[in-house]
Every structure is written in C-alpha cells, then in structure tokens.
Design a protein around this motif. Structure first.
Motif, PDB file in Angstrom:
ATOM      1  N   VAL A  51      83.464  42.457 -32.019  1.00 49.59           N
ATOM      2  CA  VAL A  51      84.913  42.537 -31.836  1.00 49.59           C
ATOM      3  C   VAL A  51      85.410  43.924 -32.267  1.00 49.59           C
ATOM      4  CG1 VAL A  51      87.151  41.606 -32.605  1.00 49.59           C
ATOM      5  CG2 VAL A  51      85.282  40.046 -31.984  1.00 49.59           C
ATOM      6  N   ALA A  52      84.871  44.463 -33.353  1.00 49.16           N
ATOM      7  CA  ALA A  52      85.254  45.803 -33.808  1.00 49.16           C
ATOM      8  C   ALA A  52      84.915  46.856 -32.755  1.00 49.16           C
ATOM      9  CB  ALA A  52      84.561  46.129 -35.129  1.00 49.16           C
ATOM     10  N   VAL A  53      83.748  46.739 -32.148  1.00 48.51           N
ATOM     11  CA  VAL A  53      83.348  47.700 -31.113  1.00 48.51           C
ATOM     12  C   VAL A  53      84.333  47.658 -29.940  1.00 48.51           C
ATOM     13  CG1 VAL A  53      81.568  48.262 -29.407  1.00 48.51           C
ATOM     14  CG2 VAL A  53      80.917  47.792 -31.764  1.00 48.51           C
ATOM     15  N   LEU A  54      84.760  46.477 -29.550  1.00 54.63           N
ATOM     16  CA  LEU A  54      85.752  46.381 -28.483  1.00 54.63           C
ATOM     17  C   LEU A  54      87.052  47.083 -28.873  1.00 54.63           C
ATOM     18  CD1 LEU A  54      85.185  42.699 -27.324  1.00 54.63           C
ATOM     19  CD2 LEU A  54      84.665  44.775 -26.021  1.00 54.63           C
ATOM     20  N   HIS A  55      87.503  46.886 -30.107  1.00 55.86           N
ATOM     21  CA  HIS A  55      88.722  47.572 -30.566  1.00 55.86           C
ATOM     22  C   HIS A  55      88.531  49.087 -30.540  1.00 55.86           C
ATOM     23  CE1 HIS A  55      91.135  44.113 -31.605  1.00 55.86           C
ATOM     24  NE2 HIS A  55      90.147  43.605 -32.329  1.00 55.86           N
ATOM     25  N   ASP A  65      91.819  58.026 -32.229  1.00 55.77           N
ATOM     26  CA  ASP A  65      90.683  58.056 -33.143  1.00 55.77           C
ATOM     27  C   ASP A  65      90.308  56.632 -33.539  1.00 55.77           C
ATOM     28  OD1 ASP A  65      88.842  58.539 -35.168  1.00 55.77           O
ATOM     29  OD2 ASP A  65      90.097  59.996 -36.208  1.00 55.77           O
ATOM     30  N   ALA A  66      89.042  56.294 -33.397  1.00 55.93           N
ATOM     31  CA  ALA A  66      88.577  54.937 -33.722  1.00 55.93           C
ATOM     32  C   ALA A  66      87.932  54.852 -35.098  1.00 55.93           C
ATOM     33  CB  ALA A  66      87.583  54.464 -32.669  1.00 55.93           C
ATOM     34  N   ARG A  67      87.883  55.976 -35.815  1.00 55.07           N
ATOM     35  CA  ARG A  67      87.183  55.952 -37.107  1.00 55.07           C
ATOM     36  C   ARG A  67      87.856  55.062 -38.141  1.00 55.07           C
ATOM     37  NH1 ARG A  67      86.463  62.288 -37.715  1.00 55.07           N
ATOM     38  NH2 ARG A  67      88.524  62.069 -36.805  1.00 55.07           N
ATOM     39  N   GLY A  68      89.127  54.757 -37.956  1.00 52.03           N
ATOM     40  CA  GLY A  68      89.821  53.888 -38.894  1.00 52.03           C
ATOM     41  C   GLY A  68      89.497  52.411 -38.724  1.00 52.03           C
ATOM     42  N   ILE A  69      88.834  52.072 -37.651  1.00 50.33           N
ATOM     43  CA  ILE A  69      88.463  50.671 -37.421  1.00 50.33           C
ATOM     44  C   ILE A  69      87.129  50.419 -38.109  1.00 50.33           C
ATOM     45  CG2 ILE A  69      87.834  48.953 -35.665  1.00 50.33           C
ATOM     46  CD1 ILE A  69      89.699  50.461 -33.738  1.00 50.33           C
ATOM     47  N   PRO A  70      87.042  49.405 -38.947  1.00 51.04           N
ATOM     48  CA  PRO A  70      85.778  49.147 -39.639  1.00 51.04           C
ATOM     49  C   PRO A  70      84.680  48.745 -38.660  1.00 51.04           C
ATOM     50  CG  PRO A  70      87.306  47.326 -39.979  1.00 51.04           C
ATOM     51  CD  PRO A  70      88.069  48.396 -39.247  1.00 51.04           C
ATOM     52  N   ASP A  71      83.435  48.903 -39.068  1.00 44.77           N
ATOM     53  CA  ASP A  71      82.307  48.506 -38.224  1.00 44.77           C
ATOM     54  C   ASP A  71      82.237  46.996 -38.051  1.00 44.77           C
ATOM     55  OD1 ASP A  71      81.452  51.062 -37.658  1.00 44.77           O
ATOM     56  OD2 ASP A  71      80.101  51.141 -39.374  1.00 44.77           O
ATOM     57  N   VAL A  72      82.799  46.264 -39.009  1.00 45.67           N
ATOM     58  CA  VAL A  72      82.821  44.801 -38.947  1.00 45.67           C
ATOM     59  C   VAL A  72      84.233  44.345 -39.283  1.00 45.67           C
ATOM     60  CG1 VAL A  72      81.924  42.656 -39.935  1.00 45.67           C
ATOM     61  CG2 VAL A  72      80.393  44.621 -39.644  1.00 45.67           C
ATOM     62  N   ILE A  73      84.854  43.638 -38.350  1.00 45.89           N
ATOM     63  CA  ILE A  73      86.188  43.095 -38.583  1.00 45.89           C
ATOM     64  C   ILE A  73      86.050  41.717 -39.216  1.00 45.89           C
ATOM     65  CG2 ILE A  73      88.213  42.142 -37.402  1.00 45.89           C
ATOM     66  CD1 ILE A  73      88.088  44.489 -35.523  1.00 45.89           C
ATOM     67  N   GLY A  74      86.809  41.474 -40.247  1.00 45.98           N
ATOM     68  CA  GLY A  74      86.801  40.175 -40.912  1.00 45.98           C
ATOM     69  C   GLY A  74      88.143  39.489 -40.742  1.00 45.98           C
ATOM     70  N   GLY A  75      88.300  38.397 -41.460  1.00 46.70           N
ATOM     71  CA  GLY A  75      89.575  37.695 -41.456  1.00 46.70           C
ATOM     72  C   GLY A  75      89.814  36.830 -40.240  1.00 46.70           C
ATOM     73  N   ASP A 103      86.046  60.099 -16.713  1.00 45.59           N
ATOM     74  CA  ASP A 103      85.632  61.496 -16.813  1.00 45.59           C
ATOM     75  C   ASP A 103      86.239  62.226 -18.004  1.00 45.59           C
ATOM     76  OD1 ASP A 103      83.900  61.512 -14.561  1.00 45.59           O
ATOM     77  OD2 ASP A 103      85.679  61.423 -13.291  1.00 45.59           O
ATOM     78  N   ARG A 104      87.123  61.555 -18.719  1.00 46.82           N
ATOM     79  CA  ARG A 104      87.669  62.144 -19.944  1.00 46.82           C
ATOM     80  C   ARG A 104      86.636  62.081 -21.056  1.00 46.82           C
ATOM     81  NH1 ARG A 104      93.153  59.186 -20.577  1.00 46.82           N
ATOM     82  NH2 ARG A 104      94.037  59.969 -18.676  1.00 46.82           N
ATOM     83  N   MET A 105      86.655  63.079 -21.897  1.00 44.43           N
ATOM     84  CA  MET A 105      85.778  63.059 -23.072  1.00 44.43           C
ATOM     85  C   MET A 105      86.407  62.112 -24.104  1.00 44.43           C
ATOM     86  SD  MET A 105      83.325  64.937 -22.139  1.00 44.43           S
ATOM     87  CE  MET A 105      82.361  65.321 -23.588  1.00 44.43           C
ATOM     88  N   VAL A 106      85.575  61.273 -24.696  1.00 43.41           N
ATOM     89  CA  VAL A 106      86.045  60.361 -25.733  1.00 43.41           C
ATOM     90  C   VAL A 106      85.298  60.660 -27.022  1.00 43.41           C
ATOM     91  CG1 VAL A 106      86.778  58.545 -24.151  1.00 43.41           C
ATOM     92  CG2 VAL A 106      84.452  58.514 -25.038  1.00 43.41           C
ATOM     93  N   GLN A 107      86.036  60.596 -28.111  1.00 46.50           N
ATOM     94  CA  GLN A 107      85.466  60.865 -29.436  1.00 46.50           C
ATOM     95  C   GLN A 107      85.058  59.541 -30.078  1.00 46.50           C
ATOM     96  OE1 GLN A 107      84.864  63.870 -31.233  1.00 46.50           O
ATOM     97  NE2 GLN A 107      83.760  62.371 -32.454  1.00 46.50           N
ATOM     98  N   LEU A 108      83.769  59.277 -30.094  1.00 52.18           N
ATOM     99  CA  LEU A 108      83.235  58.102 -30.762  1.00 52.18           C
ATOM    100  C   LEU A 108      82.894  58.477 -32.196  1.00 52.18           C
ATOM    101  CD1 LEU A 108      80.931  57.062 -27.807  1.00 52.18           C
ATOM    102  CD2 LEU A 108      83.103  56.015 -28.444  1.00 52.18           C
ATOM    103  N   PRO A 109      82.685  57.508 -33.065  1.00 51.65           N
ATOM    104  CA  PRO A 109      82.344  57.850 -34.445  1.00 51.65           C
ATOM    105  C   PRO A 109      81.044  58.661 -34.565  1.00 51.65           C
ATOM    106  CG  PRO A 109      83.062  55.572 -34.298  1.00 51.65           C
ATOM    107  CD  PRO A 109      82.942  56.083 -32.889  1.00 51.65           C
ATOM    108  N   TRP A 110      80.188  58.593 -33.561  1.00 55.83           N
ATOM    109  CA  TRP A 110      78.874  59.239 -33.641  1.00 55.83           C
ATOM    110  C   TRP A 110      78.628  60.328 -32.599  1.00 55.83           C
ATOM    111  CZ3 TRP A 110      76.466  58.047 -29.067  1.00 55.83           C
ATOM    112  CH2 TRP A 110      76.948  56.926 -28.403  1.00 55.83           C
ATOM    113  N   ALA A 111      79.563  60.525 -31.645  1.00 52.13           N
ATOM    114  CA  ALA A 111      79.378  61.540 -30.611  1.00 52.13           C
ATOM    115  C   ALA A 111      80.650  61.696 -29.789  1.00 52.13           C
ATOM    116  CB  ALA A 111      78.228  61.156 -29.677  1.00 52.13           C
ATOM    117  N   THR A 112      80.733  62.807 -29.058  1.00 51.58           N
ATOM    118  CA  THR A 112      81.778  63.013 -28.065  1.00 51.58           C
ATOM    119  C   THR A 112      81.106  62.984 -26.702  1.00 51.58           C
ATOM    120  OG1 THR A 112      83.042  64.366 -29.609  1.00 51.58           O
ATOM    121  CG2 THR A 112      83.594  64.573 -27.278  1.00 51.58           C
TER     122      THR A 112
END
Length: 194
Positions: A51-55, A65-75, A103-112
């Motif tokens: 679910v976190a990956v989808l967010h 920026d997706a870095r604020g989303i935890p790797d695991v969503i709880g609750g 075709d847009r560049m996206v900034q993932l937590p581990w790569a662009t």
C-alpha cells in the motif's frame, strides 16, 4: 499525445496490480502474523509495504517527493487491507492515466527514472510481492507465470548477483531445482528460500 501500446508499461503494470490485489483481498485477519519470504515482513507489514508503494507511485507521478511516505504503512484495520489497496490503486491508475507522465523523470527514493521505467520496475516488484503473499498464505495457485518470466528477466539485469550486498534488498541467489516453476526460480534468484 498517444503512447505506442508496444512501449506502454501500464497494461502489464495493471496485470501485476490485479494479481497483487487478489492476493491482498484473500488475506484473512488470522493470517496477518504469518511470516513471509520477504525479510523482516510478516503478512501485515508486507500489506503495509505494498500500500505504501502505491502511495509513493501516486505521489511521484504528480512530481511530488515520496520520501515522506514510510516504507510500511500501519494503522489499517485487520479487515481493511483490501479497501486500502483498492483506494491507493485507484489513485495510481488516475495519476498514471496521463500519457505524458510516462516520459517525465520521476524521483524515487532510490533513483531518478523516466515514468515508464519506474512503472516497469514496480510491475516486477508487485509480481514478487504477490508471490510473497501467496507463499505466506498458501495460495500459490493461479499466479500469472508470464509476469514471473518478465520479472525474472528484468531482475537478472537490474539485480545481478555480483552487484548485491548484505545491506541491499536482495540476498544471494538460492539454488532452485531444474524443474522448479517460474515463481520458485524468481524467488530463489532474489534470495528468498522457497
């Protein structure tokens, strides 16, 4: 602008999400504590991860920026995982329906990466996590072998054994029998012990 369907990762990505969604929907509350082959994740944590990956994919798809989303969503309530997955998936589908995002560049937590490459990579991640959930809940029947073949081919390029470290997401390759099915070979290649 219309995307050439041969170069559009979204149909295969949708198949991987459909498969993952079926696995998520099948999980019962009594299975949430089951161990998965994915290191450090029980079923509940793995559900929180998908679910976190989808967010994250929805957020990077709109240039945020997706870095604020935890790797695991709880609750999430024990019986709420399927609806949480469905809502997050609907948002991903809405965001990525725009051809220009591919075709847009996206900034993932581990790569662009270009959007189309990011969706391709996450197609394979959802394929592997579908197997992780299926293995943990003993629902291996019905997994799409074509998705696993594509993932095995992609991971052989993205995560060659010589580039792995103890701190990375993939462990050393595990030997699989010659007659193992494609999901078992994929899991073994990524260091899981099927």
């Amino acid at each position: 602008m219309t995307t050439d369907t041969a170069d559009d990762p979204r149909p295969t990505f949708a198949r991987a999400l459909d498969q993952a969604g079926r696995q998520v929907a099948a999980v019962g509350p009594d299975e949430l504590g089951n161990r998965t082959p994915c290191a450090d994740y029980d079923v509940r944590a793995l559900l929180g991860h998908v679910v976190a990956v989808l967010h994250k994919l929805a957020r990077v798809g709109v240039g945020e920026d997706a870095r604020g989303i935890p790797d695991v969503i709880g609750g999430i309530a024990d019986d709420g995982w399927a609806s949480a997955f469905t809502r997050a998936r609907s948002e991903v589908d809405r965001v990525w329906a725009d051809d220009e995002r591919l075709d847009r560049m996206v900034q993932l937590p581990w790569a662009t990466l270009p959007g189309r490459t990011a969706l391709d990579v996450y197609t394979h991640e959802f394929t592997v996590h579908s197997w992780d959930l299926a293995h943990a809940t003993r629902r291996l029947a019905g997994l799409d072998p074509d998705l696993a073949e594509q993932a095995l081919d992609a991971f052989s390029k993205l995560a060659p054994p010589e580039d792995r470290s103890e701190r990375g997401p993939f462990s050393a390759v595990v030997t699989a029998s010659d007659d193992a099915d494609v999901y078992t070979r994929l899991a073994a290649y990524l260091g899981r012990r099927p």
